[in-house]
Design a protein around this motif. Sequence first.
Motif: not given
Lengths: 515, 282, 314
Positions: A453-454, A456
Amino acid sequence: MKAISRILALVLVLAMALAIVPATAEEAPQRGGTVTIAFPASLTNIGFPVAGGVQPLWASKPAIEMLARYDENGQIKGWLAKEILVDSDNLEVTLKLQEGVKYHDGTPFNAQAVCDVWQIYIDNGSASAYFGNVDSFEAAGEYEVKVKLNEWRTSTVGNLCIECGVMISPTEFKRVGLEGIYGSVVGTGPFKMSRYDIAEGIEYVRNEDYWIEGQPYLDGINILFFTEESTGENIFNTGDAQVIFGVSANLARRLERNGFEKICNNACISPTMTGIYFASGNQDDPISKLEVRQAFSYALDKQALCDTFASGVGFVSEQLAIPGSKEYNPDVKGYPYDPEKAKAKLQEAGYGPGECTITLYYQPVNEDMFVAVKGMLEKVGFNVVGDTRTGNVSRNMVGTTDPWTCCAFFWAPTTVETWHLFFGNPPIVYAINTIDMEAAGIFDCYNRCLTSKTAEEQKAAMMELQVLCTDEYCLYTPMFDTPALINFSDGTVRDHGMAQTWVCEWTPEAMWLAQ
Amino acid sequence: MLQKARKFCTVLFSRKIVLVSALVILFFAICAIASPLMAPCDPYEQDLSRRLEGVSSEHWLGTDQLGRDLYSRIVYGSRVAFMVGILAVIAAAVMGCAIGLVSGYFGGWVDQVLMRLMEAQMSIPPLILALALVAVFGRSIPMLIFVLGVSAIPNFARMMRGQVLSVREMDYVAASRIRGNSNTATMVRHILPNCISPIIVIMTQSIGGSILAEASMSFLGAGIVPPTASWGAMVNDGYSYIYDAPLFALAPGVAIILLVLAFNIFGDGLRDALDPRLRGAL
Amino acid sequence: MGRFILKRLWQTLIILLLVSVVAFMLIQFIPGDPVYVMLGENISKEYHDTVYESMGLNQPLTTQYFNWLGNMLRGDMGYSYHFRKNVNQLIASRLPVTLTLGIISAVVSVVLGVFFGAVTAVKRGTATDTTLTVLANIGLATPSFWIAVLLVYIFSVKLGWLPAVGFTLPWVNFQKSIRQMILPVICMSMGGVASYTRQMRSSMLEVIHQDYVRTARSKGLPENKVIWRYAVKNSLIPILTMASTTLRGCIGGSAIIETMFNIVGMGQIMVIAINYCDYQLLQSSLFFMAGITCLCNLIVDIAYAYADPRIRLE
């Protein structure tokens, strides 16, 4: 007196400068004219979205538009879908469409049409690759499409609006069927197809009902096919075409020297990686040994190959990414050219000089590259056999359960959005059975690239995957990246938008011809 | 016998151009047999950093697209030219002449069957036939010899048959038969020698033709397997660089023209020398 | 003569039958799955199977052969999956191009070749003979695509006199057609002119020493008349056997020239048909081209029989 004359002179100079400036400033588009584009292939299919590929998509662009385009920063921006609203927490994507757009066959472009086109994709083999995380989609209004997801994937918008966003007319598809749609180009674009002959080319004429007021500027676009590059060069040199599409590095050098305008941009999304992949369904084959694959990789002088086959436009990369891109992992060691290490690795694998025979598959057009690679491999003690069976045949062999081994060239884009070519199920670019990809954690890692989702999380997964596939298992040997397409123009074609944002993107509606 | 041969040679080489072409053929033959001695470099040794270079003391004709020495590759290319050129023609001539001789001499149903077969083959465009055969059998030198040989059979068969037909009714053939000579003897002793001169012209012409055919096949991507040096493939490679390095396409092309030319002129000379009526005239 | 023609017609039928078997079998042996080769690797398995079945590839070979032959006889040459067109349509649009180019090249070859050949033979040993013979030999020794590159480089790119690509039929736009045809016709007929010159020369030399030429000479006929009436006419017989070969070469051998000048003709589609394993297209176009060549052969043979009456009596 002197001062006055000086001032006068200054005024004069200023006036002259002012007179010149408007002439060199932005020119207004001129109307009329037909642009001919020399095209290095005989396209057997255009218009059919599933059979995609860069060339067919590019060539059908005057007639068929997509839900979205890429902008200069590589971000997806709406086109036929003027707004794309993403709600990753509630697993929902909403598209708000352009209103008043009509297909060339007269049918309206609306939410139902988008759903129908997606259904065509799903029915024809794109279900798992692009709609794997899509629960449902529906027309929530005349011009609004709602998509429900069961899992967030970073590639979702790209899948829906770019990969499966080519908006052909669903009515036309119903009329001509799967077989006919390959040759029938009916979309919403600024031009209508008037003729298509696989051996000659495609002719487009102006779409008078185009949805952008005042566009297109041109009367027509002709795409002229050629099969020998020298023929294309002649077409272009003699002025029979204004643009030449997708030229080789070799021809590019020459055209550049002759003062033609190079249309190519290294920042353009999805340059093509040229490399060699390993496939082996047979554990006794040398290619199944990691050391052999590594020896192979060390033996290739990638810089020399890049200079020879992509000079001026290519750059070497040891992994499936362009240096500096978000997919690039600076910690990947790769296999920099080192013949001694290659010999040592081969020895380590138990092969003396000339004892390790491998088959390298290549297409006849890449004979030179094959010969160059063969020369390098034989220098470190490999014994290389060439085979020119087509990719189709080899792919069929990979797909079967028979033990089959090969090394073969690949040309593939390197962005994470296109990695399914390598790690999808089934992978298109290399054979699944060289190692156990599941056990090696490669599938898991790839899945994390898709679903994180991110940014990173995704970054971490991508970095891990690069190390796994290159340093750990050596699944392929990347050689060099090239902007997939180098185009040239004679300088009279303006606002073409070619090779600016995405490899398949150009802007036929805004294009105009300076007389 | 020796005297006869000497006389033949005197007649053959009485024209300087025939002597010159014989020397050219000899030169290329030496290149083919003793390639390593004639070539200054290894024709397969590539140096990608020195591609498409011009003429230098190290590379007499410059380098090709992979930095290999062009001159050495031309020298080695003569091997393929000779092998494919001559063997394909010999194969075609032997098969073709046998078919034509038998067909023309016996006539009747033998002639019918053989000629229909030849015509069936002839009616298929030769290059297309060769391409299809290569697609079936794959690319290799023996395959290429076979394919080019097969493509050329009907030329010989028809020419031979035509010649046989025009001499068959001659008195000396009838006389031979009346004398009780066997068919084979009549064919070999009386018909063959009288048909041989056009066949020789066609043969020498065909050696050149099959060298050219090999080049054409390479041009369409169905010739010699790389990296073997072959003039045809080199012209094809050089074609892509004609603006960059004109010598690359020109030099192998000139080698082709020279050798083919030499064969043709030599064949003409041979024909003139073989023709007993002309010999008297000289 | 009528019986001879009938006999030749019958033979032609047999030849065509043989060709049909060869054309059919040849492509069966080309390795690879034809559907994948034709349609590219991205098609779905279902589509592959549909096409495979609709091409009849799942039937036994003999059934396939007779189906195809039956359709051919009814005038349906099948469907080209690569071009997505009926083969009939394809051939109808390509054949005029190839025939126009082929016939013009063949005529140029024969006329110039016979003329040069006769001149060299008559002027045997002179500078004219030497020059023309050497030129003919060079012409015969030069690869046609090599000449094509050279001509295009000089006349199109450097001088800009003639177009480098394309083809227009003469009845569509005569001037454009002529301009576009000059270079390809030169490249295609170069070898022909050269080989006719050589053949004509050797054939003439043979005839000149024949008795009837000597007799004609000794009867005091003017030399011009002897040459053109007796020598040339009789030298044409071996030339006749070459005529059909030339036409065949011009039609089938045009593949290279067609590729280089981007001319869409029969040669090009046959090469594509082989490369893409386009079964019905290759079978049918091979058969069709063979049919045309057989027709030419038939005409040549009748002419041959007319020129040399002994043949008729066979």
